[in-house]
Each structure stands twice: as C-alpha cells, then as structure tokens.
Write a protein that holds these residues in place. Sequence first.
Motif, short mmCIF file in Angstrom:
data_model
loop_
_atom_site.label_atom_id
_atom_site.label_comp_id
_atom_site.label_asym_id
_atom_site.label_seq_id
_atom_site.Cartn_x
_atom_site.Cartn_y
_atom_site.Cartn_z
N LYS A 199 -6.18 5.43 8.61
CA LYS A 199 -4.86 5.04 8.14
C LYS A 199 -4.88 3.60 7.63
O LYS A 199 -5.74 2.81 8.04
N PRO A 200 -3.95 3.24 6.77
CA PRO A 200 -3.88 1.85 6.28
C PRO A 200 -3.60 0.89 7.43
O PRO A 200 -3.08 1.29 8.48
N LEU A 222 -6.98 -7.41 13.68
CA LEU A 222 -6.78 -6.77 12.38
C LEU A 222 -7.88 -5.75 12.10
O LEU A 222 -9.03 -5.96 12.48
N THR A 223 -7.49 -4.68 11.43
CA THR A 223 -8.46 -3.71 10.93
C THR A 223 -8.54 -3.79 9.42
O THR A 223 -9.10 -2.91 8.78
N ALA A 224 -8.01 -4.84 8.84
CA ALA A 224 -7.95 -4.99 7.40
C ALA A 224 -9.16 -5.78 6.89
O ALA A 224 -9.80 -6.51 7.64
N ASP A 225 -9.43 -5.63 5.60
CA ASP A 225 -10.49 -6.38 4.94
C ASP A 225 -9.95 -7.64 4.28
O ASP A 225 -10.68 -8.60 4.08
N ALA A 226 -8.66 -7.62 3.90
CA ALA A 226 -8.05 -8.76 3.21
C ALA A 226 -6.60 -8.92 3.68
O ALA A 226 -5.96 -7.95 4.09
N ILE A 247 3.90 -10.47 4.65
CA ILE A 247 2.49 -10.30 4.96
C ILE A 247 2.02 -9.00 4.33
O ILE A 247 2.76 -8.01 4.30
N GLY A 248 0.81 -9.02 3.82
CA GLY A 248 0.19 -7.83 3.26
C GLY A 248 -1.21 -7.69 3.81
O GLY A 248 -1.92 -8.67 3.99
N GLY A 284 -6.06 1.75 2.26
CA GLY A 284 -4.82 1.48 1.56
C GLY A 284 -4.30 0.09 1.83
O GLY A 284 -4.96 -0.74 2.45
N THR A 285 -3.09 -0.15 1.35
CA THR A 285 -2.45 -1.45 1.46
C THR A 285 -1.10 -1.28 2.15
O THR A 285 -0.40 -0.31 1.90
N ALA A 286 -0.77 -2.22 3.03
CA ALA A 286 0.52 -2.20 3.72
C ALA A 286 1.15 -3.59 3.65
O ALA A 286 0.44 -4.60 3.71
N HIS A 287 2.47 -3.62 3.51
CA HIS A 287 3.21 -4.88 3.44
C HIS A 287 4.35 -4.85 4.45
O HIS A 287 4.86 -3.79 4.79
#
Length: 164
Positions: free
Chosen positions: A33-34, A60-64, A72-73, A79-82
């Motif tokens: 999931k995103p 965080l599990t995000a790359d960016a 915040i994004g 995917g991308t979440a904001h």
Amino acid sequence: MFNIPVDAWYAWIGLSIAGITLIGAVSGLPTTKPPDAAAVATTIDRVGAAEYPATAEHPLTADAIRLGTYRIGLKSDAGTAHATLAFGPVTPVFSESNNSHDNHLRDILYGSPPTYVFDSEAAFLDAVTTAQANGMNVTWRPVDGPVVIRRVSWNDEDVVLVGV
C-alpha cells in the motif's frame, strides 16, 4: 450451451490469450500500500498541539518526502499520499542543506536547546522564518530515516521543527 467443441484450436488459443492477459494485469498491480501520510500528519499535529515542549519520531516506509509548512507528501513504488496538517505552520528542516541557519535548526531538532545554538531569540526566529519561507518551495527529497518532530519554546515563541 455455446456449441464450441472443446477440441477446437481457436477455443484453446482464446483461453490462453485471456489467461496471459489476466496474469499480466495482476502482476502490474502494486504489492504494497502507499505510505501513510495521514499518520505522519497526526503525529506532527499532536506534537505541535502539545502544551509543553515535546519530541516524537514517526517511522517511514516512503522513498521520498515533500514537506511544506502546512502539507506533507510521501512517495514510494506503491504510490503517493498527501495530508494537510491541522497545526501549522511547521518549520521544515532538511539534512542536506549547507546553510548555517539550517544546520543550527537541525541541531535543535535533534536535541540541543535553542539558547545553546543561537545567540539571541531574534536570530532563532530569523532562522525559523527563513526555513518556513524555503518550505514554501517544496520538492521531493530522499528519505533516510524517520520523521523527527520537536516543539521548542524560547520565551513566548513556540516553534515546531520537522525533519528527516
């Protein structure tokens, strides 16, 4: 029912094409999931709304990350979440800056008292104002650890620093 003989070659070719198409469609779906930007925003809001100085970290599990003063994004392969911050403005602090004010704010973010880092409250507030103005020009930045949030006070001035 359909009057198609099972041994007809065109029936088998059609079923094979349909199966390959289905496998291709399923393999193109994301496997995770995103990232959860709303959870990070909630953590920032809780620290910002605290009555006293506070600190928190959010993994965080995000790359960016794209961190502004009110939004915040998070972006990853899934995917991308904001999310919008209910508390604000926050002061974005990033580790790759060569600006001395940003380095001082980073020191405060990671535990130094503002009175040890800055000579005066005016210098501290000037650095905060500059960082918030730079936060209006948000870009995607790589993530190399958890989001760190710290609410600090100097006299009657409360500031929420957020960095990665």
